[in-house]
Structures are given as structure tokens and as C-alpha cells.
Design a protein around this motif. Sequence first.
Motif, mmCIF file in Angstrom:
data_model
loop_
_atom_site.group_PDB
_atom_site.id
_atom_site.type_symbol
_atom_site.label_atom_id
_atom_site.label_comp_id
_atom_site.label_asym_id
_atom_site.label_seq_id
_atom_site.Cartn_x
_atom_site.Cartn_y
_atom_site.Cartn_z
ATOM 1 N N LEU A 63 -8.481 -21.620 0.968
ATOM 2 C CA LEU A 63 -8.861 -20.538 1.865
ATOM 3 C C LEU A 63 -8.670 -19.167 1.236
ATOM 4 N N GLY A 64 -7.896 -19.109 0.149
ATOM 5 C CA GLY A 64 -7.622 -17.829 -0.494
ATOM 6 C C GLY A 64 -6.141 -17.663 -0.748
ATOM 7 N N ALA A 65 -5.634 -16.477 -0.478
ATOM 8 C CA ALA A 65 -4.214 -16.192 -0.721
ATOM 9 C C ALA A 65 -3.765 -15.044 0.167
ATOM 10 N N VAL A 66 -2.482 -15.014 0.400
ATOM 11 C CA VAL A 66 -1.849 -13.884 1.077
ATOM 12 C C VAL A 66 -0.861 -13.268 0.106
ATOM 13 N N THR A 67 -0.908 -11.953 -0.031
ATOM 14 C CA THR A 67 0.011 -11.267 -0.929
ATOM 15 C C THR A 67 0.778 -10.197 -0.166
ATOM 16 N N VAL A 68 2.021 -10.038 -0.537
ATOM 17 C CA VAL A 68 2.882 -8.997 0.015
ATOM 18 C C VAL A 68 3.300 -8.108 -1.147
ATOM 19 N N ALA A 69 3.085 -6.804 -0.999
ATOM 20 C CA ALA A 69 3.353 -5.878 -2.110
ATOM 21 C C ALA A 69 4.181 -4.698 -1.646
ATOM 22 N N GLN A 70 5.038 -4.212 -2.519
ATOM 23 C CA GLN A 70 5.842 -3.027 -2.249
ATOM 24 C C GLN A 70 5.738 -2.072 -3.438
ATOM 25 N N ASP A 71 5.540 -0.801 -3.137
ATOM 26 C CA ASP A 71 5.470 0.218 -4.179
ATOM 27 C C ASP A 71 6.864 0.433 -4.763
ATOM 28 N N VAL A 72 7.030 0.092 -6.027
ATOM 29 C CA VAL A 72 8.339 0.240 -6.688
ATOM 30 C C VAL A 72 8.245 1.235 -7.836
ATOM 31 N N THR A 73 7.263 2.140 -7.759
ATOM 32 C CA THR A 73 7.052 3.097 -8.847
ATOM 33 C C THR A 73 8.306 3.916 -9.125
ATOM 34 N N SER A 74 8.921 4.435 -8.063
ATOM 35 C CA SER A 74 10.112 5.271 -8.261
ATOM 36 C C SER A 74 11.235 4.472 -8.897
#
Length: 376
Positions: free
Chosen positions: A238-249
Amino acid sequence: MNKTIEQSELVLGYGETASLVLNSAGGIYQLNSVASRVLAAACGASEHLVGGQAADYFELQNLDGSAVSLIDAAKAAQQELPTKLVFTDQQSTEIAVSASMLLLEGDSPADDRIFLNLVPRSPHNTETNHLIAKVLLTLDWPASPLAVISWNPELEVAQWNRSATRIFGYSAEQAVGVNANDLIIPKHRVAGVKAEFSDLISQTDGTHGIYENVTASGERIYCEWHNTPLIADNGEVLGAVTVAQDVTSRIDTEQQLAMSEQRFRSYFDKSLTGMSVVDPHLGWIDVNRPLCEMLGYSRTELLATGWKNTVSEEARRSELASSKKLYSGEVDQVSRKSSRIRKDGSTIIVELNTNVVRRSNGEIDYFIFVLEHFCA
């Protein structure tokens, strides 16, 4: 007798979930458009649901008909709970759902929030619905730092939450239907991402990593990604689920720290003066070559000897007394004349500079001792 609504009547398909945020007294604090639509369809609720009591519209029941304690289930972070959503209409309409609950603690119990997600239970893709219920807990929570994105097998956006908009700069309308490689992937990573996504949806385990991304404005950022394939019970991808967090700092800080440590190491190793890194209990962490030569020890011998064995009792008491302001946090550096005992037993006079490096909470992490042989 209860009337059961078919899943097709509710139009709750792949990726959809009814999400509500309730206060600790059961009042509706927030809900998404799916929940509004379902409540309206099932019991004729008006559009102005926020501020009302959930009990006026529905009750969540266990399969045996007993009521589910939302606050207890939320405290336990109950996931994938097979339940019945029973509406308080005249027909006592009910839907078979999987419920996921999470407690968002406030400054006081009165400020606590219950995050309730409801996904229809289907005999054909139960595992997929459970997975979506688990991952989409953060989908409609505006204060969440997590971007939650679902992708179809062609790596095109199927769902895009508000945090994804905040992080990457694209609205859901702009993102849905667009391939990731045309949206948030830097050009130099396109080929790699295609291969990684193909590997992801061909397995049952998820993947995790920190990768460079690009925003709508062209800014380069770093995000930490957790990726989970969506495979139906019949094996359909069916695809994928992704969870992302900005960790640039965080990455920038780590890189700056690494550069700072590298510069210090270079200075430490190449310095012409004696230097040592000392823990808060005055045990040596490291010593450099000039200090070893000054005191007549090899590096291994000096580390094994310890600071106390290179200082006379009188000099030790004097140095500890002058260091009280370092321990109290009043100052971060002190300088004084002192003495050191060499391996051969002779005593030399030194100019001692003591610098303290503190942790973010103000506690001492370590000392840096800089010694120069003092010539009168």
C-alpha cells in the motif's frame, strides 16, 4: 437493536482516521474533519462541536458492551484497542473501530488532554488499520513537532499533516500527489532515495536515519526519519508511512561541537605548554606531551600516577582553597603560582591556569589545567 453502519457508508478509507482531542472532563477540545463528518452523519450533530461534551454524541465501548474509561486508557497509552463506537442517537448506531489513546499532560490535571484516534476495523486489512492508527496519533495535533506523511507505492504523497507543512513549507494541497523526489529530496539523493524506498516497501521491518532535505524555499535542512512499510494482510503493498522531525539545529550544534573538540584536540596535542584535562574529582582524563616532559613521566605513567602524587600537601591545600570559586560557579578561571613534584623527586615552580568547562545545568564537566614552568 443496534443499527450497524457499513464501512462503505462512512467513507473511511485508507489513511483516514477520526481524531478528537478531549479535555479531562470529556469536553471536546479539538477534532478533525473526519470526526466532524462522522458525528454529523451518525447523530445529526451540528458543525459547532468544540466545547460540547463527547458523551452527548457517543460512547466508546468494549466488545462486551462495557464502557471504555478514556482517561485510564489514555494514561496507559492504549493502542489498537478493538472497540465499538456507539452514538447517542435514537437508533443507537455503532461502528466497529480500533481505538488508540494517548494522554497529553498539562500543567495541572485540569489541563490534561486525551488524544483519541478511531480507525474502522476491516476483516481485510486489520493489520494495516492498526498500523495507521498507531502512526497517525500525531497527524492532526497542531503542536506536534512530528511531520507524518503517508506515501503510495510510487513514492507520491497520500497524506501530509500540518507539521509537515511547517517543516517543509508546502501545504497539503501542494504536496499530495507529488513525488518525494520532486518535493523534499535534494538532487544528489534522488537515485539513492528511489532505491531505499524500493527496499523499504519490499520488507516488513521499518528503517530509520537522518538525511538532508530541501524545503519549499530551497533551504537545506536535516530531518530524522522513521519509515514503516504499509503491507495489507493479503500481501498488497500500500506504500509507507514516515514520521520526520527537523533536527537541523541539533546537527548544527553537534557539528560545531565536533569542530570545537577538533580544534581543542589540535591545540592540546601541539601546545608547547603542559596541559591536562581533569575530572571534577581531580582525576586525570588526559595529559599532553609537554606536561609529561615537564614532570619526567611517560603519558602512561603520568595517567597512572594521578594529580595528587605530583603536588605537595601544602600546594594541594592552597590550590583547592583557590578553586572554591570555580566549584561554586562564581568564576570559570583562576590563575596562581604553584609547584609540582617531578618523577625524580625534584620540585619545580609553575604558573597554573585552571579553567572549568560546565554542563548545560551549570555542573562541572571537567577542568583544563595549563602549566608553564616558572622561571624567576
